[in-house]
Design an enzyme around this catalytic site. Sequence first.
Site: not given
Length: 144
Positions: A42, A100-101, A106, A108
């Site tokens: 998003i 890494q947030e 995950h 990308h």
Amino acid sequence: MASKMASCIFCKIIKGKLMSSRPKIPCFKLFENEKTLAFLDINPLSQGHALVVPKFHGEKLTDIPDDHLTDILPITKRLVKATGAVEYNILQNNGKGAHQEVGHVHFHMIPKPNPQEGLGISWPQQPTDMDKLKALFEDIKSKV
């Protein structure tokens, strides 16, 4: 780990439960099976930027059982083909120092349609000491 899972945004997306105190975060699911979920980012770096997430909660790649990773690359490859991306990055970060947030593994898939969109990186190569490189090779190879 249960408290981390309870607050993990990706675990909430996987379970279809999002924080009631925040506006609903949309999840544009591109693919889902029993072990993996793929959806559009998003906050994309380019059109078609997608995330491929194992449903097993783990902060770093080494926390995820191998059998929960088997679909990651085939699904990512399907996303590349579906978006029509010709140039793209596949990115996976581990730890805050590595950018890494979200503390849930995950991957990308980031299309790179032009120099302004997509992932921008620098590659700070270091000088090589071949003797040290050989010693490092031998150490790592003995552990694989």
